[in-house]
Motif scaffolding. Structure first.
Motif, PDB file in Angstrom:
ATOM      1  N   ASN B  96       1.098  -1.007   0.255  1.00 52.92           N
ATOM      2  CA  ASN B  96       0.053   0.114   0.027  1.00 52.92           C
ATOM      3  C   ASN B  96       0.565   0.863   0.019  1.00 52.92           C
ATOM      4  O   ASN B  96       0.527   2.480   0.067  1.00 52.92           O
ATOM      5  CB  ASN B  96      -1.021  -0.340   1.016  1.00 52.92           C
ATOM      6  CG  ASN B  96      -0.647   0.008   2.400  1.00 52.92           C
ATOM      7  OD1 ASN B  96       1.065   0.571   2.466  1.00 52.92           O
ATOM      8  ND2 ASN B  96      -1.235  -0.016   3.358  1.00 52.92           N
ATOM      9  N   VAL B  97       2.372   0.818  -0.122  1.00 49.14           N
ATOM     10  CA  VAL B  97       2.849   1.918  -0.005  1.00 49.14           C
ATOM     11  C   VAL B  97       2.753   2.869  -1.146  1.00 49.14           C
ATOM     12  O   VAL B  97       2.506   4.196  -1.146  1.00 49.14           O
ATOM     13  CB  VAL B  97       4.746   1.431   0.498  1.00 49.14           C
ATOM     14  CG1 VAL B  97       4.542   1.525  -1.151  1.00 49.14           C
ATOM     15  CG2 VAL B  97       5.420   3.453   0.650  1.00 49.14           C
ATOM     16  N   THR B  98       2.475   2.713  -2.496  1.00 48.49           N
ATOM     17  CA  THR B  98       2.423   3.722  -3.397  1.00 48.49           C
ATOM     18  C   THR B  98       1.680   4.556  -3.722  1.00 48.49           C
ATOM     19  O   THR B  98       1.108   5.693  -3.630  1.00 48.49           O
ATOM     20  CB  THR B  98       1.788   2.671  -4.906  1.00 48.49           C
ATOM     21  OG1 THR B  98       3.504   1.777  -4.405  1.00 48.49           O
ATOM     22  CG2 THR B  98       2.418   3.416  -5.844  1.00 48.49           C
ATOM     23  N   ALA B  99      -0.239   3.224  -3.086  1.00 50.52           N
ATOM     24  CA  ALA B  99      -1.258   4.652  -2.731  1.00 50.52           C
ATOM     25  C   ALA B  99      -1.429   5.245  -1.787  1.00 50.52           C
ATOM     26  O   ALA B  99      -1.899   6.659  -1.611  1.00 50.52           O
ATOM     27  CB  ALA B  99      -2.401   3.847  -2.553  1.00 50.52           C
ATOM     28  N   SER B 100      -0.193   5.346  -0.172  1.00 55.91           N
ATOM     29  CA  SER B 100      -0.483   5.778   0.799  1.00 55.91           C
ATOM     30  C   SER B 100       0.683   7.832   0.551  1.00 55.91           C
ATOM     31  O   SER B 100      -0.059   8.518   1.699  1.00 55.91           O
ATOM     32  CB  SER B 100       1.141   5.123   1.905  1.00 55.91           C
ATOM     33  OG  SER B 100       1.961   5.405   1.379  1.00 55.91           O
ATOM     34  N   GLY B 101       1.531   7.453  -0.304  1.00 58.15           N
ATOM     35  CA  GLY B 101       1.842   9.169  -0.427  1.00 58.15           C
ATOM     36  C   GLY B 101       3.091   8.829   0.625  1.00 58.15           C
ATOM     37  O   GLY B 101       3.870  10.444  -0.188  1.00 58.15           O
ATOM     38  N   TYR B 102       3.346   8.294   0.709  1.00 62.46           N
ATOM     39  CA  TYR B 102       4.766   7.927   1.735  1.00 62.46           C
ATOM     40  C   TYR B 102       6.002   7.876   0.044  1.00 62.46           C
ATOM     41  O   TYR B 102       6.829   8.656   0.461  1.00 62.46           O
ATOM     42  CB  TYR B 102       5.100   7.052   2.573  1.00 62.46           C
ATOM     43  CG  TYR B 102       4.342   6.930   3.969  1.00 62.46           C
ATOM     44  CD1 TYR B 102       4.793   7.474   4.841  1.00 62.46           C
ATOM     45  CD2 TYR B 102       3.205   6.481   3.914  1.00 62.46           C
ATOM     46  CE1 TYR B 102       4.700   8.024   5.079  1.00 62.46           C
ATOM     47  CE2 TYR B 102       2.213   6.752   4.729  1.00 62.46           C
ATOM     48  CZ  TYR B 102       3.394   7.769   5.818  1.00 62.46           C
ATOM     49  OH  TYR B 102       2.592   7.611   7.108  1.00 62.46           O
ATOM     50  N   LEU B 103       5.771   7.278  -0.624  1.00 61.67           N
ATOM     51  CA  LEU B 103       6.444   7.539  -2.067  1.00 61.67           C
ATOM     52  C   LEU B 103       6.694   9.149  -2.746  1.00 61.67           C
ATOM     53  O   LEU B 103       7.916   9.497  -3.331  1.00 61.67           O
ATOM     54  CB  LEU B 103       6.216   6.603  -3.100  1.00 61.67           C
ATOM     55  CG  LEU B 103       6.135   5.372  -2.596  1.00 61.67           C
ATOM     56  CD1 LEU B 103       6.358   4.417  -4.146  1.00 61.67           C
ATOM     57  CD2 LEU B 103       7.924   4.810  -1.652  1.00 61.67           C
ATOM     58  N   ARG B 104       5.823   9.879  -1.817  1.00 61.81           N
ATOM     59  CA  ARG B 104       6.234  11.399  -2.063  1.00 61.81           C
ATOM     60  C   ARG B 104       6.951  12.067  -2.042  1.00 61.81           C
ATOM     61  O   ARG B 104       7.745  11.561  -0.504  1.00 61.81           O
ATOM     62  CB  ARG B 104       4.891  12.031  -2.735  1.00 61.81           C
ATOM     63  CG  ARG B 104       4.679  13.810  -3.490  1.00 61.81           C
ATOM     64  CD  ARG B 104       3.261  14.554  -2.997  1.00 61.81           C
ATOM     65  NE  ARG B 104       2.237  13.007  -3.557  1.00 61.81           N
ATOM     66  CZ  ARG B 104       1.301  12.569  -2.689  1.00 61.81           C
ATOM     67  NH1 ARG B 104       0.539  13.579  -1.799  1.00 61.81           N
ATOM     68  NH2 ARG B 104      -0.235  11.806  -3.688  1.00 61.81           N
ATOM     69  N   LEU B 105       8.415  12.108  -2.596  1.00 63.21           N
ATOM     70  CA  LEU B 105      10.047  13.341  -1.364  1.00 63.21           C
ATOM     71  C   LEU B 105       9.379  14.607  -1.274  1.00 63.21           C
ATOM     72  O   LEU B 105       8.627  15.804  -1.723  1.00 63.21           O
ATOM     73  CB  LEU B 105      10.962  12.718  -2.658  1.00 63.21           C
ATOM     74  CG  LEU B 105      11.304  10.903  -3.455  1.00 63.21           C
ATOM     75  CD1 LEU B 105      12.278  11.818  -3.613  1.00 63.21           C
ATOM     76  CD2 LEU B 105      11.511  10.320  -1.797  1.00 63.21           C
ATOM     77  N   PRO B 106      10.479  14.949  -0.166  1.00 56.22           N
ATOM     78  CA  PRO B 106      10.514  15.913   0.339  1.00 56.22           C
ATOM     79  C   PRO B 106      10.994  17.026  -1.186  1.00 56.22           C
ATOM     80  O   PRO B 106      11.831  15.767  -1.548  1.00 56.22           O
ATOM     81  CB  PRO B 106      11.476  16.173   1.548  1.00 56.22           C
ATOM     82  CG  PRO B 106      10.856  14.588   2.262  1.00 56.22           C
ATOM     83  CD  PRO B 106      10.924  13.673   0.368  1.00 56.22           C
ATOM     84  N   LYS B 107      10.744  17.922  -0.856  1.00 55.39           N
ATOM     85  CA  LYS B 107      10.965  18.591  -1.784  1.00 55.39           C
ATOM     86  C   LYS B 107      12.577  19.710  -1.155  1.00 55.39           C
ATOM     87  O   LYS B 107      12.487  20.202   0.227  1.00 55.39           O
ATOM     88  CB  LYS B 107      10.051  20.139  -2.399  1.00 55.39           C
ATOM     89  CG  LYS B 107       9.024  19.801  -3.725  1.00 55.39           C
ATOM     90  CD  LYS B 107       9.018  20.662  -4.417  1.00 55.39           C
ATOM     91  CE  LYS B 107       7.775  20.025  -5.731  1.00 55.39           C
ATOM     92  NZ  LYS B 107       6.983  19.050  -5.500  1.00 55.39           N
ATOM     93  N   THR B 108      13.655  20.176  -1.862  1.00 54.98           N
ATOM     94  CA  THR B 108      14.452  20.086  -1.826  1.00 54.98           C
ATOM     95  C   THR B 108      14.248  22.231  -1.639  1.00 54.98           C
ATOM     96  O   THR B 108      14.244  22.282  -2.946  1.00 54.98           O
ATOM     97  CB  THR B 108      15.870  20.090  -2.147  1.00 54.98           C
ATOM     98  OG1 THR B 108      16.335  18.899  -2.346  1.00 54.98           O
ATOM     99  CG2 THR B 108      17.053  20.652  -1.559  1.00 54.98           C
TER     100      THR B 108
END
Lengths: 160, 169
Positions: B96-108
């Motif tokens: 479920n990691v893909t759907a969770s939003g956790y793969l959205r990386l922080p922005k530098t």
């Protein structure tokens, strides 16, 4: 620096740059070269994407272009006599680079002391007024003896 | 929960989430960066390759490759730490990691690299420390070394904008 000297310096720097494997891997090219300033660019490449959701290029790749362009500008300083190296580089990311577009970097040495060159740079796609990122860096620098003859001689005398 | 989860299941979940995070990013693959995990501790590894060289005369790793490596280590550490809590709460796994939003990386926001010595033609290691992680902003320090942990060849500090998460679970 005369036109001819600048041309020679650019030719040498271009040759040097084309031999740098990492610049080659990112397909960087030199667009403009002038006294103490340079413009370089790299094409968009799916391989250097940092955000798969949007297709935006990774900040590190932009940083690599900026670092290279800053180093090249240092090489184009009239009093630069030996290869440079980055001491530090600060990147400020203003916005995401547009996917699919070539990214340009423009760097300028705004001050060079006998030991350090201070450089500023911006990254953009088509309009330098709308930057993707800016950078400031300090680079290793050695001034030609010829330029500050009296001073350099005094210093070396004192050191001995 | 009656029975504690098996060690294998725990490892599988953690490694699965880490892999999902790392494998989704093309530039990480391009630079051949991998992550070693010991519990929650990550070590980024950039295997030496000819293409990383910046100055063939020394030869030394290109400063841009070093900066990319450090920034990647910082970004993954941030995302990983945030995912860790959700993982431990049993809300997150590889499925479920893909759907969770956790793969959205922080922005530098900004990233400053100190080049302490030239990077030799050897493998590079880096560890990131999150010094502050708020809901919106985070500050991270990264150290990189090669043969000797005590002799850093580069370090960096950066600020990051944390992406919003979709509601999980």
């Amino acid at each position: 620096m005369t036109e001819e000297e600048l041309r020679q310096r650019v030719a040498v720097a271009k040759k040097f740059m084309s031999a740098l494997p990492f610049c080659h891997a990112l397909d960087m090219r030199i667009d403009e070269a002038g006294i103490s300033e340079a413009v370089m660019s790299m094409p968009y490449d799916p391989q250097i994407v940092g955000d798969p959701e949007t297709g935006v290029v990774h900040g590190g790749a932009v940083s690599a272009l900026m670092d290279t362009c800053c180093g090249f500008a240092v090489n184009l300083h009239p009093e630069c006599v030996s290869p440079t190296a980055t001491i530090d580089l600060r990147m400020d990311y203003m916005r995401s680079a547009k996917p699919g577009e070539r990214i340009f970097a423009k760097a300028h040495v705004y001050k060079a002391t006998s030991t350090v060159a201070f450089v500023r740079a911006i990254a953009y796609e088509d309009d330098p007024e709308n930057p993707v990122a800016t950078a400031t860096g300090a680079f290793v620098f050695s001034k030609s003896r010829k330029a500050g003859k009296g001073k350099a001689a005094d210093k070396s005398g004192a050191a001995a | 929960m009656n029975k504690p989860e098996s060690l294998q299941a725990v490892k599988q979940r953690r490694d699965g989430v880490l892999a999902a995070l790392v494998d989704s990013i093309p530039y990480i693959k391009f630079l051949n960066i991998t992550f070693d995990r010991r519990g929650d501790e990550l070590t980024a590894v950039m295997q030496f390759e000819e293409k990383l060289i910046g100055n063939p005369a020394i030869p030394a790793i290109h400063g841009g490759a070093t900066a990319s490596f450090l920034e990647t280590a910082a970004l993954i550490e941030l995302a990983w730490q945030r995912a860790w809590t959700a993982m431990e709460d049993d809300k997150l796994d590889a499925d479920n990691v893909t759907a969770s939003g956790y793969l959205r990386l922080p922005k530098t926001i900004d990233f400053t690299v100190d080049y302490l010595r030239s990077g030799l033609p050897r493998d590079c290691y880096a560890r990131a420390r999150v010094n502050r992680s708020g809901r919106r902003y985070a500050s991270v320090h990264v150290e990189a070394w090669q043969d000797n942990r005590a002799r850093l060849f580069a370090q960096a500090t950066g600020h990051f904008l944390m992406p919003r998460l979709d509601t999980v679970g």
